[in-house]
Design a protein around this motif. Structure first.
Motif, PDB file in Angstrom:
ATOM      1  N   ALA A  61      -8.963  64.659  35.023  1.00 21.53           N
ATOM      2  CA  ALA A  61      -9.605  63.823  34.004  1.00 21.53           C
ATOM      3  C   ALA A  61      -8.818  63.873  32.691  1.00 21.53           C
ATOM      4  CB  ALA A  61     -11.043  64.278  33.782  1.00 21.53           C
ATOM      5  N   ALA A 120      -5.615  61.878  33.106  1.00 21.54           N
ATOM      6  CA  ALA A 120      -5.873  60.437  33.038  1.00 21.54           C
ATOM      7  C   ALA A 120      -6.067  59.978  31.594  1.00 21.54           C
ATOM      8  CB  ALA A 120      -7.110  60.096  33.870  1.00 21.54           C
ATOM      9  N   ARG A 156      -7.176  59.334  38.269  1.00 18.16           N
ATOM     10  CA  ARG A 156      -8.628  59.197  38.455  1.00 18.16           C
ATOM     11  C   ARG A 156      -8.976  58.939  39.917  1.00 18.16           C
ATOM     12  NH1 ARG A 156      -8.621  56.597  32.877  1.00 18.16           N
ATOM     13  NH2 ARG A 156      -9.735  58.166  31.627  1.00 18.16           N
ATOM     14  N   GLU A 157      -8.166  58.145  40.592  1.00 21.85           N
ATOM     15  CA  GLU A 157      -8.439  57.891  42.007  1.00 21.85           C
ATOM     16  C   GLU A 157      -8.299  59.173  42.826  1.00 21.85           C
ATOM     17  OE1 GLU A 157      -7.415  53.164  42.571  1.00 21.85           O
ATOM     18  OE2 GLU A 157      -5.792  54.615  42.874  1.00 21.85           O
ATOM     19  N   LEU A 178      -8.945  62.137  41.650  1.00 23.40           N
ATOM     20  CA  LEU A 178     -10.144  62.920  41.325  1.00 23.40           C
ATOM     21  C   LEU A 178     -11.317  62.484  42.198  1.00 23.40           C
ATOM     22  CD1 LEU A 178     -11.376  63.736  37.700  1.00 23.40           C
ATOM     23  CD2 LEU A 178     -12.962  63.241  39.553  1.00 23.40           C
ATOM     24  N   GLN A 233     -15.507  58.879  35.551  1.00 23.24           N
ATOM     25  CA  GLN A 233     -14.175  58.528  36.039  1.00 23.24           C
ATOM     26  C   GLN A 233     -14.186  57.221  36.827  1.00 23.24           C
ATOM     27  OE1 GLN A 233     -11.478  60.221  34.905  1.00 23.24           O
ATOM     28  NE2 GLN A 233     -13.115  61.217  33.720  1.00 23.24           N
ATOM     29  N   LEU A 256     -12.208  53.912  35.909  1.00 21.65           N
ATOM     30  CA  LEU A 256     -11.356  53.184  36.859  1.00 21.65           C
ATOM     31  C   LEU A 256     -11.626  51.687  36.797  1.00 21.65           C
ATOM     32  CD1 LEU A 256     -11.387  55.576  39.939  1.00 21.65           C
ATOM     33  CD2 LEU A 256      -9.349  54.651  38.830  1.00 21.65           C
ATOM     34  N   TRP A 293     -14.614  48.922  42.059  1.00 22.45           N
ATOM     35  CA  TRP A 293     -15.080  50.156  41.439  1.00 22.45           C
ATOM     36  C   TRP A 293     -16.413  49.962  40.730  1.00 22.45           C
ATOM     37  CZ3 TRP A 293     -13.609  54.560  43.057  1.00 22.45           C
ATOM     38  CH2 TRP A 293     -12.310  54.737  43.575  1.00 22.45           C
TER      39      TRP A 293
END
Length: 297
Positions: free
Chosen positions: A214, A217, A233-234, A236, A249, A253, A269
């Motif tokens: 995080a 990002a 983030r993806e 994570l 997150q 995204l 998302w």
């Protein structure tokens, strides 16, 4: 002396045991007298509320009160006379613990390490390991804490204690994370993001791995590297699906893909957020925006 000890006259018992030892340090009763001398002083100190006292806010070394210095002297005398005696490890620990209490950290660490290396199966070895790590944590010396944790991890006997091995591994990860956090400003957004990303890759099972992604990002975004922020983030979401950071997150995204004008992924998302968190205050608005993007695609 034994009668005094049983009766609770610890001061008198300590003095008498000391006298017996001093009269004939090589005699038949010397070792037993030295052991009881140490034990009497230790019990006397505890009866007065000493030994395991909480540390204050200051980390400056302080002087030992007379009774504590007397116990240190008794332990030192015992160790010189009977270095392999049954109370040797305990005596080393007692000295180191008093040094720890009074912020004599270098001396205390040497003593605690002597306990660990000399008798790693002793019950005091685990306590010594915890106190070594605590000394570095108190001083916020993250490099020192990391190095100490690595050194302790090399102890085969300590490593066999599962809970202790897990704690040491956690301390290693946390201290590495704290180093990055401390250096964020001096490194700059891009390099700091790289460090956090590498931390997450090196410590995938660590509690702080999701926090590191995080942070990476956020810093990649700050550095203008939006695509890399999205990848962090993806990862994570993919690897740390139970993280409490997940909702924010996923929301980020969706926003990131909107900034890239990739509305198909943004809608994906947004819908994912709604499915996961339908009662979240942001969910309905995201679902409506996703619908608009789907109509326009």
């Amino acid at each position: 002396s034994e009668t005094m000890f049983i009766a609770g006259n610890l001061r008198g018992a300590a003095d008498n045991y000391h006298a017996v030892f001093t009269l004939d340090p090589q005699g038949k009763w010397a070792q037993a007298a030295a052991e009881e001398w140490v034990r009497s002083l230790d019990d006397l100190l505890r009866s007065k509320g000493g030994q395991d006292v909480p540390k204050g806010d200051s980390l400056e070394p302080t002087a030992f009160p007379p009774l504590e210095q007397e116990l240190i002297d008794a332990c030192t005398t015992y160790l010189k006379a009977f270095p392999l005696g049954p109370m040797a490890t305990e005596s080393i620990y007692k000295i180191a613990r008093l040094q720890y209490n009074h912020n004599h950290f270098s001396d205390a660490e040497a003593g605690f390490m002597a306990v660990i290396s000399g008798d790693p199966e002793h019950p005091r070895a685990e306590q010594a390991a915890n106190l070594i790590l605590d000394m570095y944590n108190l001083r916020k010396d993250w490099e020192g804490l990391n190095a100490a944790a690595k050194k302790l991890a090399e102890s085969r006997a300590l490593g066999q204690k599962k809970h202790l091995g897990e704690m040491i591994a956690q301390v290693q990860a946390e201290s590495a994370f704290q180093q990055i956090h401390r250096d964020e400003k001096s490194l700059g957004a891009g390099p700091a993001a790289e460090r956090y990303l590498q931390f997450a890759l090196d410590n995938q099972t660590a509690t702080l791995a999701a926090d590191a992604l995080a942070n990476a990002a956020a810093l990649f975004t700050q550095a203008g590297e939006l695509e890399r922020a999205i990848l962090a983030r993806e990862r994570l979401v993919r690897v740390h699906g139970k993280s409490p950071l997940l909702a924010d997150q996923i929301h980020a995204l969706a926003a990131g893909y909107e900034q890239l004008a990739d509305f198909a992924h943004a809608a994906q998302w947004m819908e994912d957020f709604w499915h996961r968190y339908p009662k979240n205050a942001r969910a309905q608005a995201l679902l409506l925006r996703a619908g608009l993007y789907r109509e326009g695609l």
